[in-house]
Design a protein around this motif. Structure first.
Motif, PDB file in Angstrom:
ATOM      1  N   GLY A  78       0.816  -1.209   0.000  1.00 52.40           N
ATOM      2  CA  GLY A  78       0.000   0.000   0.000  1.00 52.40           C
ATOM      3  C   GLY A  78       0.846   1.254   0.000  1.00 52.40           C
ATOM      4  N   ALA A  79       1.940   1.240   0.781  1.00 55.89           N
ATOM      5  CA  ALA A  79       2.842   2.394   0.800  1.00 55.89           C
ATOM      6  C   ALA A  79       3.513   2.580  -0.561  1.00 55.89           C
ATOM      7  CB  ALA A  79       3.897   2.215   1.893  1.00 55.89           C
ATOM      8  N   LEU A  80       3.912   1.466  -1.184  1.00 58.64           N
ATOM      9  CA  LEU A  80       4.564   1.567  -2.494  1.00 58.64           C
ATOM     10  C   LEU A  80       3.589   2.012  -3.573  1.00 58.64           C
ATOM     11  CD1 LEU A  80       6.980  -1.499  -2.558  1.00 58.64           C
ATOM     12  CD2 LEU A  80       7.462   0.893  -2.015  1.00 58.64           C
ATOM     13  N   ASN A  81       2.311   1.733  -3.370  1.00 63.76           N
ATOM     14  CA  ASN A  81       1.323   2.238  -4.310  1.00 63.76           C
ATOM     15  C   ASN A  81       1.352   3.767  -4.342  1.00 63.76           C
ATOM     16  OD1 ASN A  81      -1.062   2.058  -6.056  1.00 63.76           O
ATOM     17  ND2 ASN A  81      -2.172   2.862  -4.292  1.00 63.76           N
ATOM     18  N   GLU A  82       1.472   4.392  -3.152  1.00 64.32           N
ATOM     19  CA  GLU A  82       1.555   5.852  -3.106  1.00 64.32           C
ATOM     20  C   GLU A  82       2.896   6.329  -3.652  1.00 64.32           C
ATOM     21  OE1 GLU A  82      -0.099   9.358  -2.991  1.00 64.32           O
ATOM     22  OE2 GLU A  82      -1.112   7.488  -2.476  1.00 64.32           O
ATOM     23  N   THR A  83       3.957   5.570  -3.398  1.00 64.72           N
ATOM     24  CA  THR A  83       5.262   5.899  -3.978  1.00 64.72           C
ATOM     25  C   THR A  83       5.183   5.912  -5.501  1.00 64.72           C
ATOM     26  OG1 THR A  83       6.466   4.973  -2.088  1.00 64.72           O
ATOM     27  CG2 THR A  83       7.674   5.151  -4.155  1.00 64.72           C
ATOM     28  N   HIS A  84       4.495   4.925  -6.047  1.00 71.06           N
ATOM     29  CA  HIS A  84       4.303   4.893  -7.497  1.00 71.06           C
ATOM     30  C   HIS A  84       3.571   6.140  -7.984  1.00 71.06           C
ATOM     31  CE1 HIS A  84       4.899   0.656  -9.410  1.00 71.06           C
ATOM     32  NE2 HIS A  84       5.751   1.537  -9.894  1.00 71.06           N
ATOM     33  N   SER A  85       2.529   6.527  -7.267  1.00 71.91           N
ATOM     34  CA  SER A  85       1.760   7.708  -7.667  1.00 71.91           C
ATOM     35  C   SER A  85       2.634   8.956  -7.663  1.00 71.91           C
ATOM     36  CB  SER A  85       0.574   7.899  -6.718  1.00 71.91           C
ATOM     37  OG  SER A  85      -0.322   6.810  -6.802  1.00 71.91           O
ATOM     38  N   ILE A  86       3.479   9.071  -6.648  1.00 74.01           N
ATOM     39  CA  ILE A  86       4.379  10.233  -6.547  1.00 74.01           C
ATOM     40  C   ILE A  86       5.357  10.238  -7.721  1.00 74.01           C
ATOM     41  CG2 ILE A  86       6.262  11.237  -5.203  1.00 74.01           C
ATOM     42  CD1 ILE A  86       4.740  10.332  -2.695  1.00 74.01           C
ATOM     43  N   LEU A  87       5.919   9.072  -8.035  1.00 70.26           N
ATOM     44  CA  LEU A  87       6.883   9.002  -9.139  1.00 70.26           C
ATOM     45  C   LEU A  87       6.217   9.326 -10.475  1.00 70.26           C
ATOM     46  CD1 LEU A  87       8.879   5.811  -8.072  1.00 70.26           C
ATOM     47  CD2 LEU A  87       9.686   8.181  -8.023  1.00 70.26           C
ATOM     48  N   GLN A  88       4.988   8.876 -10.644  1.00 75.35           N
ATOM     49  CA  GLN A  88       4.282   9.196 -11.887  1.00 75.35           C
ATOM     50  C   GLN A  88       4.058  10.702 -11.998  1.00 75.35           C
ATOM     51  OE1 GLN A  88       3.947   7.210 -14.232  1.00 75.35           O
ATOM     52  NE2 GLN A  88       3.597   5.125 -13.518  1.00 75.35           N
ATOM     53  N   ARG A  89       3.729  11.337 -10.887  1.00 83.39           N
ATOM     54  CA  ARG A  89       3.553  12.798 -10.898  1.00 83.39           C
ATOM     55  C   ARG A  89       4.883  13.491 -11.193  1.00 83.39           C
ATOM     56  NH1 ARG A  89       1.218  17.351 -12.306  1.00 83.39           N
ATOM     57  NH2 ARG A  89       1.511  19.048 -10.814  1.00 83.39           N
ATOM     58  N   GLN A 132       5.480  -1.506  14.570  1.00 87.24           N
ATOM     59  CA  GLN A 132       6.632  -0.658  14.874  1.00 87.24           C
ATOM     60  C   GLN A 132       7.917  -1.116  14.188  1.00 87.24           C
ATOM     61  OE1 GLN A 132       6.860  -0.268  19.178  1.00 87.24           O
ATOM     62  NE2 GLN A 132       5.285   1.311  19.164  1.00 87.24           N
ATOM     63  N   LYS A 133       7.804  -2.002  13.208  1.00 89.81           N
ATOM     64  CA  LYS A 133       8.971  -2.426  12.424  1.00 89.81           C
ATOM     65  C   LYS A 133       8.990  -1.605  11.144  1.00 89.81           C
ATOM     66  CE  LYS A 133       9.931  -6.773  12.209  1.00 89.81           C
ATOM     67  NZ  LYS A 133      11.256  -6.831  12.857  1.00 89.81           N
ATOM     68  N   LYS A 134      10.027  -0.821  10.942  1.00 89.09           N
ATOM     69  CA  LYS A 134      10.139  -0.013   9.733  1.00 89.09           C
ATOM     70  C   LYS A 134      10.435  -0.924   8.537  1.00 89.09           C
ATOM     71  CE  LYS A 134      11.523   4.273  12.008  1.00 89.09           C
ATOM     72  NZ  LYS A 134      12.490   5.388  12.063  1.00 89.09           N
ATOM     73  N   LEU A 135       9.627  -0.779   7.499  1.00 88.85           N
ATOM     74  CA  LEU A 135       9.684  -1.728   6.392  1.00 88.85           C
ATOM     75  C   LEU A 135      10.631  -1.325   5.276  1.00 88.85           C
ATOM     76  CD1 LEU A 135       5.881  -2.607   6.079  1.00 88.85           C
ATOM     77  CD2 LEU A 135       7.647  -3.701   7.488  1.00 88.85           C
ATOM     78  N   PHE A 136      10.812  -0.030   5.069  1.00 89.96           N
ATOM     79  CA  PHE A 136      11.601   0.404   3.909  1.00 89.96           C
ATOM     80  C   PHE A 136      12.832   1.207   4.313  1.00 89.96           C
ATOM     81  CE2 PHE A 136       7.233   0.142   1.998  1.00 89.96           C
ATOM     82  CZ  PHE A 136       7.494  -1.002   1.264  1.00 89.96           C
ATOM     83  N   SER A 137      13.358   0.952   5.495  1.00 91.53           N
ATOM     84  CA  SER A 137      14.573   1.633   5.947  1.00 91.53           C
ATOM     85  C   SER A 137      15.756   0.688   6.045  1.00 91.53           C
ATOM     86  CB  SER A 137      14.333   2.300   7.308  1.00 91.53           C
ATOM     87  OG  SER A 137      13.383   3.324   7.202  1.00 91.53           O
ATOM     88  N   GLY A 138      15.571  -0.556   5.583  1.00 93.42           N
ATOM     89  CA  GLY A 138      16.674  -1.496   5.594  1.00 93.42           C
ATOM     90  C   GLY A 138      16.927  -2.086   6.970  1.00 93.42           C
ATOM     91  N   GLU A 139      18.039  -2.795   7.096  1.00 96.82           N
ATOM     92  CA  GLU A 139      18.411  -3.410   8.363  1.00 96.82           C
ATOM     93  C   GLU A 139      18.766  -2.341   9.395  1.00 96.82           C
ATOM     94  OE1 GLU A 139      18.151  -6.402   9.177  1.00 96.82           O
ATOM     95  OE2 GLU A 139      18.079  -7.567   7.330  1.00 96.82           O
ATOM     96  N   GLN A 140      18.710  -2.724  10.672  1.00 99.05           N
ATOM     97  CA  GLN A 140      18.941  -1.775  11.743  1.00 99.05           C
ATOM     98  C   GLN A 140      20.330  -1.133  11.653  1.00 99.05           C
ATOM     99  OE1 GLN A 140      16.803  -0.634  14.204  1.00 99.05           O
ATOM    100  NE2 GLN A 140      18.463   0.818  14.455  1.00 99.05           N
ATOM    101  N   ASN A 141      21.354  -1.917  11.289  1.00 93.44           N
ATOM    102  CA  ASN A 141      22.693  -1.329  11.204  1.00 93.44           C
ATOM    103  C   ASN A 141      22.860  -0.464   9.967  1.00 93.44           C
ATOM    104  OD1 ASN A 141      22.675  -3.370   9.353  1.00 93.44           O
ATOM    105  ND2 ASN A 141      24.597  -4.293   9.987  1.00 93.44           N
ATOM    106  N   GLY A 142      21.795  -0.382   9.149  1.00 95.93           N
ATOM    107  CA  GLY A 142      21.782   0.564   8.047  1.00 95.93           C
ATOM    108  C   GLY A 142      21.023   1.827   8.402  1.00 95.93           C
ATOM    109  N   ARG A 143      20.673   1.978   9.687  1.00 95.22           N
ATOM    110  CA  ARG A 143      20.005   3.175  10.168  1.00 95.22           C
ATOM    111  C   ARG A 143      20.747   3.687  11.388  1.00 95.22           C
ATOM    112  NH1 ARG A 143      15.387  -0.190   9.846  1.00 95.22           N
ATOM    113  NH2 ARG A 143      15.175  -0.167  12.104  1.00 95.22           N
ATOM    114  N   ALA A 144      20.797   4.983  11.509  1.00 95.67           N
ATOM    115  CA  ALA A 144      21.404   5.566  12.697  1.00 95.67           C
ATOM    116  C   ALA A 144      20.499   5.336  13.897  1.00 95.67           C
ATOM    117  CB  ALA A 144      21.643   7.056  12.492  1.00 95.67           C
TER     118      ALA A 144
END
Length: 596
Positions: A78-89, A132-144
């Protein structure tokens, strides 16, 4: 015949006891509906049944796990659906910007929307969560361990974010032109053709004696009529001062639309001969708020002010009794610029946070605040507790006579996992704002590519499904850039979007956005495939659960009809046994006949 031992009664009692035990077992089975109520009922059957029960309950939980996985995938998709809409715009805007009918100003407006849409892509990547699990931020050691909300703080590489947070100016740039009594005593010969330079314009005094001029010697004329020479008393001096003040005011108002002008006329505060005169002041203020940096960035040297008129000085109204050679700006805004530092995990030993001149190290052993430094032990604490300790350190720092956080707004707080800070210091081009630096030694932007999730979708330990979710921020999609135009690191929020400021750049942006759309489509396709597989998994688990439950039922459940037959038999035997026991107990009564 015997009376000490009634063998017939004992035999009847034994049989009756056995029949009653059988009846009791039948009642237990009939009331529970189970053939096996204890291991003694069927030891082997119980062992098989318990293993089946483990599988049945495991299959039920696996089914719930699989349904939770479907919910997670649907959230992500569902989140990527909105991402697609933004990219199309954004692609639509790029095509518009590539058209030759547009001017640069039109493309600037398009660029503004492109940038804002890019920021929204990063926000979606940062905030899309499931449990509370972030889905599109990668692994934890890839986030500050924390994220700073201000766009004035940027990633500097090697796990370091830094910048200077400043408030928007709320006051205009100002300068006060102060005329003292010495000006009123100047002779005509020494005042004629003297000049003022203000906002890049040169004003020249012209003693017109009634003839007004617009330009004199290539300069803007300051027409002064009625100059007293010599000025014999305070009235003459004050008159000369106010003449020049009014003439200069009119010249500035007529020739410079950047300023609003106010004045305070000279006046006598003693008697007419004591020379005790209140100075005249002409105050110039820009019509828009300006910071010190804004003043420095004025075109050319427009911020500079100067004069060769004796008895005139320029003063900065934001600094008491300080002469100046340029416009002055208020270093403090009325409204503070607030931002948050959101902690997504506990910092580790070696990490640090710098707030203005305050250094907060996360390490062990802990040490209280002293001389601008404190060390906080993070062992065994939660984020809220840690933020409370950080606020306590800020309290100590602000009370220090050598306050290391002088630019910090008086209001700072924490709530849950967020630390809120702010400053009312405007930008002076150097260190006037609130300096912020965050260091995460374990941060590795290269490890933020994928978030790997294992779903337990079977009743046994090896029955899992692994899926990977790619980081979906603007940098990963190839359309996130730093302020200098270089590509932003994956996992770091972009400061600007894809460039559409020129026709050629906009044309190139179309290809970049096509690739971004392809990447999102690829990720959504993977998610759709995972969801379809999981839906089949759920159906299979339900079927297996049903069949295994039926098998366990055949082992453990009671055949009620058969057991009722046994119960009826035992019930009749109970009645017969009770009757025979009563008869057997009467047999010794016959011995009494022999004793008569």
């Amino acid at each position: 015949m015997r009376i000490n031992h009634n063998i017939q009664a004992l035999n009847a009692y034994r049989n009756l006891s056995q029949t009653m035990a059988s009846t009791s077992k039948s009642l237990e089975k009939l009331s529970s509906g189970l053939r096996i109520n204890r291991a003694a009922d069927d030891a082997a059957g119980l062992a098989i049944s318990e293993k089946m029960r483990s599988q049945i309950r495991g299959l039920g939980m696996a089914e719930r796990n699989a349904l939770d996985a479907v919910s997670l995938i649907q959230t992500a998709e569902g989140a990527l659906n909105e991402t697609h809409s933004i990219l199309q715009r954004m692609r639509e805007l790029s095509i518009q910007a590539a058209n030759g009918t547009l001017e640069d100003g039109d493309r600037e407006a398009i660029q503004t929307e492109i940038d804002q849409l890019t920021f929204e892509l990063d926000r979606i990547a940062d905030t899309t969560q499931f449990n509370q699990k972030k889905l599109f931020s990668g692994e934890q050691n890839g986030r500050a361990f924390a994220k700073i909300s201000s766009n004035q703080v940027a990633y500097a590489g090697n796990g370091e974010w830094n910048g200077q947070v400043t408030a928007e100016p709320t006051s205009p740039a100002k300068v006060d032109i102060e005329f003292d009594s010495n000006l009123g005593k100047v002779s005509k010969a020494n005042i004629e053709a003297k000049t003022f330079t203000i906002n890049g314009k040169r004003y020249e005094i012209d003693l017109t004696d009634g003839t007004s001029k617009g330009i004199v010697n290539g300069n803007i004329a300051v027409n002064v009529t009625g100059w007293k020479d010599p000025a014999s008393n305070d009235t003459d001096i004050i008159g000369n001062m106010n003449l020049l003040l009014n003439a200069l005011e009119k010249a500035v108002v007529d020739n410079d639309s950047d300023f609003t002008v106010t004045k305070s006329l000279a006046s006598d505060i003693g008697n007419n001969t004591d020379g005790n005169i209140k100075n005249a002041i002409l105050s110039l203020a820009t019509k828009k708020p300006m910071s010190a940096k804004d003043v420095d960035n004025m075109q050319g040297t427009n911020e500079n002010v100067s004069t060769n008129v004796s008895g005139v000085t320029f003063k900065n109204p934001y600094q008491a009794n300080v002469t100046t050679n340029k416009l002055g700006a208020d270093p403090n805004a009325i409204l503070a610029n607030s931002f948050t530092i959101e902690f997504s995990a506990m910092p580790k030993a070696g990490d640090s946070l710098f707030i203005d001149g305050l250094t907060i190290n996360f390490d062990t052993p802990a040490s209280a605040y002293a001389n601008g430094t404190a060390t906080l032990d993070v062992t065994g604490k939660d984020i809220s507790t840690l933020l409370g300790e950080i606020v306590a350190v800020l309290d100590d720092a602000t009370k220090d006579s050598n306050n290391p956080v002088a630019a910090l707004s008086p209001v700072y707080s924490f709530n849950g996992t967020m630390l809120t800070l702010g400053t009312n210091k405007t930008d002076n081009g150097s260190t006037n704002g609130l300096e912020i630096e965050l260091r995460d030694q374990s941060f590795d932007s290269g490890k933020s590519e994928d978030l790997n999730l294992n779903f337990q979708i079977g009743a046994n330990s090896s029955e899992t499904l692994n899926i990977s979710l790619s980081i979906m921020d603007a940098a990963r999609l190839g359309i996130g850039f730093n302020a200098d135009g270089t590509k932003a690191a994956v996992g770091v929020n972009a400061e600007k979007g894809v460039n559409v400021s020129t026709e050629a750049a906009a044309s190139a942006a179309i290809d970049q956005l096509d690739e971004a759309i392809r990447l999102v489509s690829e990720q959504r396709s993977k998610l759709g495939a995972y969801q379809n597989r999981l839906e089949h998994t759920v159906t299979n688990l339900q079927t297996a659960n049903e069949n295994l439950t039926a098998a366990e039922s055949r082992i453990r459940d009671l055949d009620m009809a058969l057991e009722m037959t046994n119960f009826t038999r035992s019930n009749i035997l109970n009645q017969a046994g009770q009757a025979m026991l009563a008869q057997a107990n009467q047999l010794p009564q016959g011995i009494l006949q022999l004793l008569q």
